[in-house]
Design an enzyme around this catalytic site. Structure first.
Site, PDB file in Angstrom:
ATOM      1  N   HIS A 166       5.198  37.660  12.685  1.00  0.00           N
ATOM      2  CA  HIS A 166       4.504  36.305  12.459  1.00  0.00           C
ATOM      3  C   HIS A 166       5.666  35.288  12.183  1.00  0.00           C
ATOM      4  O   HIS A 166       5.987  35.010  11.406  1.00  0.00           O
ATOM      5  CB  HIS A 166       3.427  36.276  11.033  1.00  0.00           C
ATOM      6  CG  HIS A 166       2.886  35.330  10.674  1.00  0.00           C
ATOM      7  ND1 HIS A 166       1.290  34.967  10.919  1.00  0.00           N
ATOM      8  CD2 HIS A 166       3.399  33.889  10.219  1.00  0.00           C
ATOM      9  CE1 HIS A 166       1.109  33.935  10.431  1.00  0.00           C
ATOM     10  NE2 HIS A 166       2.140  33.177  10.042  1.00  0.00           N
ATOM     11  N   GLY A 192       2.714  30.003  15.259  1.00  0.00           N
ATOM     12  CA  GLY A 192       3.103  28.912  16.156  1.00  0.00           C
ATOM     13  C   GLY A 192       4.352  29.249  17.019  1.00  0.00           C
ATOM     14  O   GLY A 192       4.385  29.114  18.175  1.00  0.00           O
ATOM     15  N   VAL A 193       5.480  29.554  16.695  1.00  0.00           N
ATOM     16  CA  VAL A 193       6.640  29.995  17.355  1.00  0.00           C
ATOM     17  C   VAL A 193       6.506  31.200  18.031  1.00  0.00           C
ATOM     18  O   VAL A 193       6.933  31.308  19.321  1.00  0.00           O
ATOM     19  CB  VAL A 193       7.859  30.065  16.229  1.00  0.00           C
ATOM     20  CG1 VAL A 193       9.203  30.630  17.127  1.00  0.00           C
ATOM     21  CG2 VAL A 193       8.184  28.803  15.625  1.00  0.00           C
ATOM     22  N   ASN A 227      -9.307  27.156   2.792  1.00  0.00           N
ATOM     23  CA  ASN A 227      -7.762  27.162   2.241  1.00  0.00           C
ATOM     24  C   ASN A 227      -7.266  26.257   1.755  1.00  0.00           C
ATOM     25  O   ASN A 227      -7.201  24.999   2.197  1.00  0.00           O
ATOM     26  CB  ASN A 227      -7.046  27.484   3.964  1.00  0.00           C
ATOM     27  CG  ASN A 227      -5.778  27.666   3.657  1.00  0.00           C
ATOM     28  OD1 ASN A 227      -5.180  27.581   2.650  1.00  0.00           O
ATOM     29  ND2 ASN A 227      -5.065  28.207   4.489  1.00  0.00           N
ATOM     30  N   ASN A 284       4.228  30.643  21.087  1.00  0.00           N
ATOM     31  CA  ASN A 284       4.496  29.460  22.157  1.00  0.00           C
ATOM     32  C   ASN A 284       5.946  29.419  22.398  1.00  0.00           C
ATOM     33  O   ASN A 284       6.446  28.558  23.238  1.00  0.00           O
ATOM     34  CB  ASN A 284       3.913  28.303  21.370  1.00  0.00           C
ATOM     35  CG  ASN A 284       2.596  28.136  21.143  1.00  0.00           C
ATOM     36  OD1 ASN A 284       1.867  28.233  22.032  1.00  0.00           O
ATOM     37  ND2 ASN A 284       2.258  28.083  19.758  1.00  0.00           N
ATOM     38  N   GLY A 325       6.080  31.356  12.143  1.00  0.00           N
ATOM     39  CA  GLY A 325       5.583  29.937  12.229  1.00  0.00           C
ATOM     40  C   GLY A 325       6.666  29.272  11.299  1.00  0.00           C
ATOM     41  O   GLY A 325       7.985  29.646  11.501  1.00  0.00           O
ATOM     42  N   ASN A 326       6.246  28.027  10.871  1.00  0.00           N
ATOM     43  CA  ASN A 326       7.214  27.383   9.780  1.00  0.00           C
ATOM     44  C   ASN A 326       7.685  28.467   8.676  1.00  0.00           C
ATOM     45  O   ASN A 326       8.715  28.627   8.163  1.00  0.00           O
ATOM     46  CB  ASN A 326       6.646  26.251   9.352  1.00  0.00           C
ATOM     47  CG  ASN A 326       7.830  25.411   8.403  1.00  0.00           C
ATOM     48  OD1 ASN A 326       8.840  25.012   8.854  1.00  0.00           O
ATOM     49  ND2 ASN A 326       7.141  25.074   7.261  1.00  0.00           N
ATOM     50  N   GLY A 327       6.549  29.049   8.130  1.00  0.00           N
ATOM     51  CA  GLY A 327       6.880  30.309   7.294  1.00  0.00           C
ATOM     52  C   GLY A 327       6.752  31.671   8.470  1.00  0.00           C
ATOM     53  O   GLY A 327       6.052  31.548   9.109  1.00  0.00           O
ATOM     54  N   ARG A 346      -8.986  31.570   0.737  1.00  0.00           N
ATOM     55  CA  ARG A 346      -7.456  32.284   0.918  1.00  0.00           C
ATOM     56  C   ARG A 346      -7.069  32.047  -0.486  1.00  0.00           C
ATOM     57  O   ARG A 346      -6.941  30.911  -1.000  1.00  0.00           O
ATOM     58  CB  ARG A 346      -6.875  31.515   2.065  1.00  0.00           C
ATOM     59  CG  ARG A 346      -5.250  32.005   2.123  1.00  0.00           C
ATOM     60  CD  ARG A 346      -4.362  31.177   2.941  1.00  0.00           C
ATOM     61  NE  ARG A 346      -2.990  31.669   2.968  1.00  0.00           N
ATOM     62  CZ  ARG A 346      -1.997  30.820   3.013  1.00  0.00           C
ATOM     63  NH1 ARG A 346      -2.126  29.595   2.893  1.00  0.00           N
ATOM     64  NH2 ARG A 346      -0.729  31.637   3.004  1.00  0.00           N
ATOM     65  N   ASP A 365      11.479  22.123  12.893  1.00  0.00           N
ATOM     66  CA  ASP A 365      10.511  22.323  13.735  1.00  0.00           C
ATOM     67  C   ASP A 365      11.297  22.767  15.177  1.00  0.00           C
ATOM     68  O   ASP A 365      12.357  22.443  15.450  1.00  0.00           O
ATOM     69  CB  ASP A 365       9.412  21.144  14.112  1.00  0.00           C
ATOM     70  CG  ASP A 365       8.398  21.438  14.988  1.00  0.00           C
ATOM     71  OD1 ASP A 365       8.717  22.097  16.259  1.00  0.00           O
ATOM     72  OD2 ASP A 365       7.502  21.198  14.687  1.00  0.00           O
ATOM     73  N   GLU A 392      -6.523  33.845  11.243  1.00  0.00           N
ATOM     74  CA  GLU A 392      -6.581  34.115   9.899  1.00  0.00           C
ATOM     75  C   GLU A 392      -8.082  33.716   9.244  1.00  0.00           C
ATOM     76  O   GLU A 392      -8.455  34.338   8.344  1.00  0.00           O
ATOM     77  CB  GLU A 392      -5.501  33.403   8.882  1.00  0.00           C
ATOM     78  CG  GLU A 392      -4.247  34.060   9.369  1.00  0.00           C
ATOM     79  CD  GLU A 392      -3.001  33.186   8.521  1.00  0.00           C
ATOM     80  OE1 GLU A 392      -2.531  33.631   7.405  1.00  0.00           O
ATOM     81  OE2 GLU A 392      -2.575  32.553   9.348  1.00  0.00           O
ATOM     82  N   ARG A 399      12.995  27.658   4.542  1.00  0.00           N
ATOM     83  CA  ARG A 399      13.349  28.680   3.736  1.00  0.00           C
ATOM     84  C   ARG A 399      14.707  29.544   4.099  1.00  0.00           C
ATOM     85  O   ARG A 399      14.723  29.603   5.510  1.00  0.00           O
ATOM     86  CB  ARG A 399      12.305  29.492   3.329  1.00  0.00           C
ATOM     87  CG  ARG A 399      10.965  28.669   2.707  1.00  0.00           C
ATOM     88  CD  ARG A 399      10.013  29.845   2.545  1.00  0.00           C
ATOM     89  NE  ARG A 399       8.633  29.118   2.576  1.00  0.00           N
ATOM     90  CZ  ARG A 399       7.563  29.646   3.077  1.00  0.00           C
ATOM     91  NH1 ARG A 399       7.761  30.993   3.203  1.00  0.00           N
ATOM     92  NH2 ARG A 399       6.422  28.871   3.112  1.00  0.00           N
ATOM     93  N   HIS A 404       1.351  36.778   4.409  1.00  0.00           N
ATOM     94  CA  HIS A 404       0.777  36.756   5.682  1.00  0.00           C
ATOM     95  C   HIS A 404      -0.105  37.962   6.120  1.00  0.00           C
ATOM     96  O   HIS A 404      -0.396  38.208   7.111  1.00  0.00           O
ATOM     97  CB  HIS A 404       1.824  36.553   6.796  1.00  0.00           C
ATOM     98  CG  HIS A 404       2.706  35.245   6.695  1.00  0.00           C
ATOM     99  ND1 HIS A 404       3.891  35.312   6.982  1.00  0.00           N
ATOM    100  CD2 HIS A 404       2.305  34.084   6.296  1.00  0.00           C
ATOM    101  CE1 HIS A 404       4.432  33.908   6.775  1.00  0.00           C
ATOM    102  NE2 HIS A 404       3.310  33.225   6.365  1.00  0.00           N
TER     103      HIS A 404
END
Length: 408
Positions: free
Chosen positions: A218, A340-341, A8, A344, A220-222, A101, A292, A394, A251, A190
């Site tokens: 999905h 991530g989010v 990646n 968790n 995460g930060n994105g 990727r 974050d 992924e 974003r 994604h």
């Protein structure tokens, strides 16, 4: 033994995993970063079963270096040195193929594709749609082919899973000739994660994928959300680029396009200024000062109003998409949270689905708050909709698709 190296690649770094596909076990993983920045850094982790323990119990050792890494070719040389010095031996575990990727495949690539010079030209040409990603992905491909010249290299595209979108879902309501000439449409991203999670969820609940209506978040930060009907993506939140849709770390997600005209006229902001604003200075960061979620949660506990508002805006958008996709699917069987989010953060999961009781969605608070890891049910037994937390993988999905393409 079938072994796949997954790469990646970013503009100044690349991540990698060496995976034994017979057992789908990660043998090693690593990160080469700060490429071209004077003093680079590499981290290489080896996973191995202990000599006196069960094979299912793995230990790991991490090896780090700092040294100049002028370009991606030098970075791959550093990676090869890490394998040679620390293991596992690439002579004993030679890659059957290398999977890459690639973020944007446009409308041209709808499946994993063995990389040829023509494919490289297409990836480069599609950089106009993903200028921050495709050039970096291609740099990794070129360097990896120099390091591993005798095995097939396969591109797995983030956009490919969404090539099943119906025309009504991917078409923007602008001048059709202009859109066609500049390839303006919804592509979605994604895709490897949404594919992996939806297939894993179907297997977990013990029902055929073809029978299930699913919504996958999905986060995460994105962040993106996809409606999946019978294993096919039928609607997704990201669009021409990964900017559209949900509120993300930096974003904006959805915004009235006229806001940009207004800022250009009244704040004298250039195209580059607006690009930087929406991609790097908006979202949770723009609202609260934190990108974050862990920092946002701490700020909420301190009573910071900006963080509280950021959370409310974030959840409001999640609920809006959940409701819209329920309508598009005509109901839902499984809702999954990943990344991530999503994996968790119980508070986000509960808040996102809090208003969906009318659709048969009931979260079990104890299950949702559990510190367990791995795939798990968080809905109540009485819920008509199964709600899951599904850790995404992924890299494994890329490896699976790479092996499939290399063998065909």
């Amino acid at each position: 033994m079938s072994v796949v190296l997954v790469v990646n690649s970013g503009s100044s770094s690349f991540k990698y995993q060496l995976i034994d596909m017979d057992t789908e076990t990660v043998l090693a993983s690593g990160l080469v970063e700060r490429i071209g920045e004077g003093n680079g850094r590499s981290s290489h982790t080896v996973f191995a079963p202990p000599a006196d323990g069960p094979a299912a119990t793995f230990t790991n050792a991490t090896y780090e270096r700092e040294l100049p890494i002028p370009d991606h070719t030098a970075g791959f040389a550093v990676m090869l040195e890490a394998f040679a010095q620390n293991g596992p031996s690439l002579e004993e575990h030679p890659p059957t193929a290398v999977g890459h990727r690639v973020v944007h495949g446009g409308a041209r690539f709808f499946e994993p594709t063995v990389i040829t010079p023509l494919v490289e030209m297409n990836i480069d040409e599609l950089s106009v749609l993903a200028p921050l990603h495709n050039p970096a992905n291609l740099a990794g491909i070129v360097a990896a082919k120099e390091a591993f010249p005798d095995v097939p290299h396969v591109a797995v595209f983030d956009t490919a899973f969404h090539q099943t979108l119906p025309r009504a879902a991917y078409t923007y309501a602008i001048d059709s000739e202009l859109a066609a000439s500049h390839r303006i449409r919804r592509y979605g991203f994604h895709g490897t994660s949404h594919k992996f999670v939806s297939e894993t969820a179907a297997e977990f609940v013990g029902r055929p994928l073809a029978e299930l209506k699913q919504i996958v978040f999905h986060l995460g930060n994105g962040a993106s959300v996809t409606a999946i009907d019978g294993g096919r993506s039928v609607e997704t939140s990201m669009g021409l680029t990964p900017l559209e849709g949900l509120v993300m770390g930096t974003r904006s997600g959805d915004i009235d396009p006229a806001v940009l005209f207004h800022l250009a006229r009244r704040a004298n902001m250039s195209i580059d200024d607006l690009d930087d604003l929406l991609n790097k200075r908006s979202g949770l960061l723009g609202l609260s000062g934190y990108s974050d979620y862990r920092d946002i949660r701490a700020a909420i506990l301190r009573g910071e109003d900006a963080a509280i508002l950021a959370f409310e805006v974030y959840v409001h958008r999640l609920r809006g998409y959940a409701g819209a996709y329920l309508a598009q699917l005509g109901g839902v069987d499984v809702i999954s949270f990943t990344a991530g989010v999503g994996e968790n953060t119980p508070l986000v999961r509960a808040a996102a689905l809090e208003t969906l009781g009318f659709a048969g969605v009931e979260i079990d608070p104890a299950r949702n708050e559990s510190a367990d890891r791995g795939i798990r049910v968080i809905s109540a037994d009485s819920s008509r909709v199964i709600v899951l937390v599904v850790p995404t993988n992924e890299e494994l999905e890329i490896a699976r698709q790479t092996l499939q393409a290399a063998a065909s």
